[in-house]
Structure formats: structure tokens, C-alpha cells
Design a protein around this motif. Structure first.
Motif, PDB file in Angstrom:
ATOM      1  N   LYS A 188       0.870  -1.179   0.000  1.00 51.37           N
ATOM      2  CA  LYS A 188       0.000   0.000   0.000  1.00 51.37           C
ATOM      3  C   LYS A 188       0.907   1.229   0.000  1.00 51.37           C
ATOM      4  O   LYS A 188       1.294   1.728   1.051  1.00 51.37           O
ATOM      5  N   THR A 217      -1.958   6.565  -2.923  1.00 49.75           N
ATOM      6  CA  THR A 217      -2.484   5.323  -2.355  1.00 49.75           C
ATOM      7  C   THR A 217      -3.750   4.874  -3.059  1.00 49.75           C
ATOM      8  O   THR A 217      -3.913   3.684  -3.388  1.00 49.75           O
ATOM      9  N   LEU A 260      -3.989   1.322  -5.079  1.00 52.85           N
ATOM     10  CA  LEU A 260      -4.880   0.254  -4.631  1.00 52.85           C
ATOM     11  C   LEU A 260      -5.828  -0.184  -5.737  1.00 52.85           C
ATOM     12  O   LEU A 260      -6.076  -1.378  -5.927  1.00 52.85           O
TER      13      LEU A 260
END
Length: 364
Positions: free
Chosen positions: A109, A114, A118
Motif C-alpha cells: 500500500k 495510495t 490500490l
């Protein structure tokens, strides 16, 4: 009969990350979000009422870190846990601790972008969750990308040629492992004596993680354990871990083996790939090699192990009972790639018996 959905509990202190993960996983009809929690204490309260099939767990959280919580889970109610956390050089030791504490997988992660990262890993996340739900986890007392075309080892090197003679040389061992492999490899390597043959290992790991893994094993084993380097000679009494995000191949100059570290596309959706290592061993070592496939999800290594066996190598597969995930060995066994199926505790003995038989044959 409709299969029950895989129920997931997400534990992360970031509300936005919890939402992103929930959205990603909910897109799969086989996955259901049981709930979310902002820290381990909230998660523990949820676990008092119902248990998920899988926990997706962050490490850096307030009040209690994820590794401490993981150890408590594995000691009391073992549940498959996937670590979803930032992977940096500084965090590599924490990732090792998480795997040793019982985590079945790690999904990076990144700290930057982020959300985008993801979503780009959404297929990987969903696959990891469903595989983790099938993992066999046990209590742990203290112990000493986007979907891509699934490529074969042809993407890295051509198939080995049958009928090619290979001179008798020192024996060499090649091992492939994935989920559950960090602990299984420790059990094997810590049991080997200093006079064991050279060992090349592919363990599916992120970049920046394998060096720390090798250092930790080197501190607990009688043999030397290190991250493999391009061009170095293979020495007896030493185990070489393939660097994360690089393929490792066995090569030979005359009667001496050396290691090649290469870039290239993922093979069997992995880089490093056990299929690539095993194919190179089939080509350059033949009957002088022992191939071992251990616990892990997917089928990486099954084709390569079969190539090794067809060219005279000895081959072994870890048995179902001792695997965390009986995926890679199961596929190898189904293809006829495994000469023998053995429990984890027997693998060090298999290595040494095979090595001693080779030494005896060379002196006859």
C-alpha cells in the motif's frame, strides 16, 4: 448449490482506505465485506460477535500496531490475515515479523497515490483474499497489479532441449515457494548442515523485502543465506534468495554454476518465478539438480518442475497436510512433476540423502 461468500474484515485507521478496499473487494461476487474497523480494539470487539474468513490488516495504527494484533489473533483464534501496508526499506523488517507471526500474504500500500495504487492492484487484492480464505492457518506459539496475460517461462528463456548430455557436476537444489513459504523455508534451512549443496530459492516477495528475509535467515541457520547477486558463483553450504521483482536463473560455465539475475515480464504472474528457475535448472543441471516445490497459491513452478523431471532431475513436492496453501504443490503433483510427495519436516532429510547419493556415485 451456491458457494458461501468469503467474508472479510478490513482493519485500517484511514477511513478513505477502508472505503477504497471495501469498494474494490465488493466488486467480486464471491466476496462480502463483513465489516470495517479503525483500529485493533474496534476489530477485537467485532470479533467477539462473529468471525470473518479473512482479515485485511494495516500495520501502522493507533493504540495497537497491526503486528501485535496479528500475534494475538494467531494465538487465540487463527484466521487468515493479509497485511495491506506501506512497504518501504524501513518497513521490511516489520513485514518479516508479520509473516513470521502468521500473515498469509502481503499486498503493498504505497504512501504516495495510495488510492490509485490500490485500484491498480484490485485484481491482486481480490485474488489474494479468495486464496487466503482457503489457507490452513494454525495457532502460532513463539518459534526459534492489474491483470496481465499469464506468461510461461518462454518469455524469459526457450524450453530446455531433451537428449542433451550434461556432465556430472556438483549437485544443486532449486526451491520454489509462495504463501506460507517464509516460515516453511526457515524450517528447512535451519535444519541443514554446513556441508549441504548450494540452494537457489524463489520465494514470492515484493522488491526490497528479500534482502531482509535473507539476513534474518542467515542469523539463524548453520549455512550462509543471502540475497542472490547477478554473476556470482554458486557455493556449497549457501542458499541464495531471488531478489524481489527480478527473475533468478541458474547458468553454467564449464563445470561451475553461477547465478543470473534478469528483468523481464512476470511469468505465471510472478517475478521472480519458480518456473523460470526450474527451467534454467533443467537446461543447465539436468540430473545434477533436485527441484522442490513448497507451499503457495497458484501454479507457478509446476511446469518448470515437470521439465526438470523429464530431463532427469529429482523432484519433490510438499504434502497437503504441512502446507499453508496447497496450490503450487497440488498443481505440480497433478501434472506428474513430483517424483515424491513429502511432509515439510522431511524435506531437509530428502536434500541430504539425495546429496549423499550423488557424492557416493561420483566416487564409484
Amino acid at each position: 448449490m451456491v458457494e458461501p461468500k468469503c467474508r472479510v474484515l478490513i482493519v485500517d485507521d484511514s477511513a478513505s482506505v477502508r472505503q477504497i478496499l471495501s469498494t474494490i473487494l465488493s466488486e467480486d461476487p464471491e466476496i462480502e465485506i463483513m465489516g470495517t474497523a479503525s483500529d485493533p480494539f474496534a476489530a477485537a470487539r467485532r470479533l467477539q460477535n462473529e468471525l470473518p474468513d479473512v482479515i485485511l490488516l494495516d500495520i501502522a495504527m493507533p493504540r495497537m500496531d497491526g503486528i501485535t494484533f496479528l500475534r494475538k489473533i494467531m494465538a487465540q483464534h487463527p484466521i487468515p490475515v493479509i497485511i495491506c501496508s506501506s512497504l518501504t526499506e524501513d518497513g521490511s523488517e516489520q513485514m518479516l515479523e508479520a509473516l513470521e507471526a502468521g500473515a498469509v500474504d502481503i499486498v503493498p500500500k504505497p504512501r504516495i497515490d495510495t488510492r490509485q495504487a490500490l485500484f491498480e492492484s484490485s485484481a491482486r487484492l481480490r485474488e489474494a483474499v479468495k486464496a487466503a480464505a482457503r489457507a490452513r492457518v494454525r495457532p502460532r506459539p513463539g518459534r526459534r497489479s492489474l491483470v496481465e496475460k499469464k506468461l510461461t517461462a518462454d518469455a524469459i528463456m526457450p524450453p530446455p532441449l531433451a537428449g542433451r548430455s550434461r556432465p556430472v557436476t556438483e549437485r544443486i537444489v532449486c526451491i520454489g515457494a509462495s504463501t506460507g513459504g517464509t516460515e516453511a523455508l526457515a524450517d528447512v534451512l535451519e535444519s541443514l548442515p554446513p556441508h549441504c549443496p548450494g540452494i537457489l530459492i524463489v520465494q514470492h516477495m515484493p522488491q526490497g523485502f528479500t534482502a531482509a528475509f535473507a539476513r534474518r535467515l542467515n542469523g539463524t541457520c548453520q549455512i550462509q543465506v543471502k540475497e542472490a547477486e547477478d554473476g556470482e558463483a554458486v557455493q556449497s553450504g549457501c542458499a541464495y534468495i531471488a531478489p524481489g521483482s527480478k527473475h533468478m536463473l541458474l547458468q553454467r560455465s564449464g563445470l561451475r554454476y553461477h547465478i543470473a539475475i534478469k528483468d523481464g515480464p512476470p511469468v505465471s504472474r510472478h517475478r521472480p518465478s519458480a518456473d523460470v528457475l526450474f527451467r534454467s535448472a533443467a537446461q543447465f543441471a539436468g540430473a545434477n539438480a533436485l527441484g522442490i516445490i513448497m507451499t503457495g497459491m497458484g501454479d507457478d513452478g509446476a511446469r518448470g518442475l515437470l521439465e526438470m523431471r523429464k530431463l532427469g532431475a529429482a523432484t519433490r513436492a510438499q504434502d497437503e497436510e504441512s502446507c499453508v496453501v496447497f496450490g503450487m504443490p497440488k498443481e505440480a503433483i497433478a501434472r506428474g512433476a513430483a517424483e515424491k510427495v513429502v511432509p515439510l519436516r522431511q524435506i531437509p532429510r530428502e536434500i541430504m540423502l539425495w546429496h549423499q547419493a550423488g557424492q557416493a556415485a561420483m566416487t564409484d
